[in-house]
Scaffold this active site. Structure first.
Site, PDB file in Angstrom:
ATOM      1  N   HIS A   1       1.099  -1.168  -0.100  1.00 49.53           N
ATOM      2  CA  HIS A   1      -0.053  -0.018   0.086  1.00 49.53           C
ATOM      3  C   HIS A   1       0.922   1.117   0.077  1.00 49.53           C
ATOM      4  CE1 HIS A   1      -3.023  -2.739   2.214  1.00 49.53           C
ATOM      5  NE2 HIS A   1      -3.638  -2.619   1.146  1.00 49.53           N
TER       6      HIS A   1
ATOM      7  N   LYS B   1     -17.606  -5.475   6.502  1.00 48.90           N
ATOM      8  CA  LYS B   1     -16.516  -6.106   6.094  1.00 48.90           C
ATOM      9  C   LYS B   1     -15.692  -6.726   7.246  1.00 48.90           C
ATOM     10  CE  LYS B   1     -14.782  -4.378   1.536  1.00 48.90           C
ATOM     11  NZ  LYS B   1     -13.457  -3.989   0.966  1.00 48.90           N
TER      12      LYS B   1
ATOM     13  N   SER C   1      -2.689  -7.640   3.093  1.00 50.71           N
ATOM     14  CA  SER C   1      -2.939  -7.616   4.297  1.00 50.71           C
ATOM     15  C   SER C   1      -3.623  -8.807   5.017  1.00 50.71           C
ATOM     16  CB  SER C   1      -4.204  -6.442   4.723  1.00 50.71           C
ATOM     17  OG  SER C   1      -3.833  -5.327   4.299  1.00 50.71           O
TER      18      SER C   1
ATOM     19  N   ARG D   1      -2.084  -6.426  -8.340  1.00 48.71           N
ATOM     20  CA  ARG D   1      -1.144  -7.503  -8.180  1.00 48.71           C
ATOM     21  C   ARG D   1      -1.497  -8.619  -9.420  1.00 48.71           C
ATOM     22  NH1 ARG D   1      -2.845  -8.104  -2.265  1.00 48.71           N
ATOM     23  NH2 ARG D   1      -4.751  -7.428  -3.149  1.00 48.71           N
TER      24      ARG D   1
HETATM   25  P1  ADP Z   1      -9.928  -3.329  -0.736  1.00 43.21           P
HETATM   26  O1  ADP Z   1     -10.582  -3.811   0.543  1.00 43.21           O
HETATM   27  O2  ADP Z   1     -10.300  -1.976  -1.120  1.00 43.21           O
HETATM   28  O3  ADP Z   1      -9.379  -4.098  -1.764  1.00 43.21           O
HETATM   29  P2  ADP Z   1      -6.859  -3.392   0.354  1.00 43.21           P
HETATM   30  O4  ADP Z   1      -6.521  -2.406   1.669  1.00 43.21           O
HETATM   31  O5  ADP Z   1      -7.066  -4.823   0.341  1.00 43.21           O
HETATM   32  O6  ADP Z   1      -8.657  -2.756   0.227  1.00 43.21           O
HETATM   33  O7  ADP Z   1      -6.213  -2.774  -0.992  1.00 43.21           O
HETATM   34  C1  ADP Z   1      -6.235  -1.489  -1.309  1.00 43.21           C
HETATM   35  C2  ADP Z   1      -5.815  -1.282  -2.709  1.00 43.21           C
HETATM   36  O8  ADP Z   1      -4.426  -1.473  -2.604  1.00 43.21           O
HETATM   37  C3  ADP Z   1      -6.146  -2.298  -3.762  1.00 43.21           C
HETATM   38  O9  ADP Z   1      -6.245  -1.593  -4.965  1.00 43.21           O
HETATM   39  C4  ADP Z   1      -5.220  -3.398  -3.695  1.00 43.21           C
HETATM   40  O10 ADP Z   1      -5.314  -3.985  -4.970  1.00 43.21           O
HETATM   41  C5  ADP Z   1      -4.109  -2.498  -3.551  1.00 43.21           C
HETATM   42  N1  ADP Z   1      -3.072  -3.465  -2.729  1.00 43.21           N
HETATM   43  C6  ADP Z   1      -3.328  -4.297  -2.004  1.00 43.21           C
HETATM   44  N2  ADP Z   1      -2.089  -5.019  -1.549  1.00 43.21           N
HETATM   45  C7  ADP Z   1      -1.022  -4.904  -2.595  1.00 43.21           C
HETATM   46  C8  ADP Z   1       0.288  -4.866  -2.739  1.00 43.21           C
HETATM   47  N3  ADP Z   1       1.102  -5.842  -2.256  1.00 43.21           N
HETATM   48  N4  ADP Z   1       0.774  -3.945  -3.812  1.00 43.21           N
HETATM   49  C9  ADP Z   1       0.151  -3.166  -4.580  1.00 43.21           C
HETATM   50  N5  ADP Z   1      -1.241  -2.922  -4.142  1.00 43.21           N
HETATM   51  C10 ADP Z   1      -1.814  -3.629  -3.317  1.00 43.21           C
END
Ligand code: ADP
Length: 170
Positions: free
Chosen positions: A21, A45, A132, A94
């Protein structure tokens, strides 16, 4: 051609905020004049961390970026973008794992607000398999997660563990 206002929204659950992130936020901060990182406050969620903690850890992790602000929100992302007069939604992508869900969301948002673009930034190679959920899984078993999360998150997770929910009685 008129140049659009260079403001973007980067929404996510950030439960917890990871180096993947952070990498996306840093790259977005280089591309846009200002970036609003929006922490989704959606109790449906069932996040591990309460919204206040996710906000604080995300803020602390991005304190080095002057043009980035962190807010919470609980509605449609396109409404948040409109309220902030931001023309772009940033999402991280990803390989394989995100494509279908992200495509669907981008299509929905395009129909809801055709003037707002979704911009995908490819996850950096070292973060392709970082999520996460994986971080929580390791932390559950008392593994060291400090290589995958920013320092403020690592410090927090040393003393807070996302324990698996207790099985319910039959
Ligand atoms: P959501 O529930 O909106 O998917 P996340 O916190 O899981 O929330 O992810 C937020 C954003 O960050 C999404 O666009 C996700 O694809 C991206 N993301 C999550 N992990 C990574 C990572 N390791 N590298 C790049 N982008 C990521």
């Amino acid at each position: 051609m008129q140049t659009a206002v260079q403001k973007a929204i980067y929404p996510g659950s950030f439960d917890p905020f990871t180096l993947g992130h952070q990498d996306i936020a840093e790259r977005a901060a280089r591309l846009f004049t200002s970036v609003v990182v929006a922490v989704v406050n959606n109790p449906k969620k069932q996040p591990w961390l309460p919204i206040e903690t996710r906000l604080q850890l995300t803020r602390n992790s991005l304190a080095h970026l002057e043009n980035v602000t962190v807010v919470d929100f609980d509605g449609l992302t396109v409404h948040l973008a409109q309220a902030h007069q931001a023309g772009t939604l940033i999402r991280g992508l990803r390989a394989l794992s995100d494509f279908e869900a992200e495509c669907m969301m981008a299509q929905m948002n395009q129909q809801l607000a055709p003037d707002i673009e979704t911009l995908f930034l490819m996850a950096s190679l070292e973060h392709q398999f970082l999520s996460s959920s994986a971080v929580k899984e390791v932390a559950c078993c008392h593994g060291d997660v400090s290589r995958w999360v920013p320092k403020p998150v690592a410090a927090y997770m040393k003393t807070h563990s996302p324990l698996r929910p207790k099985p319910t009685a039959l």
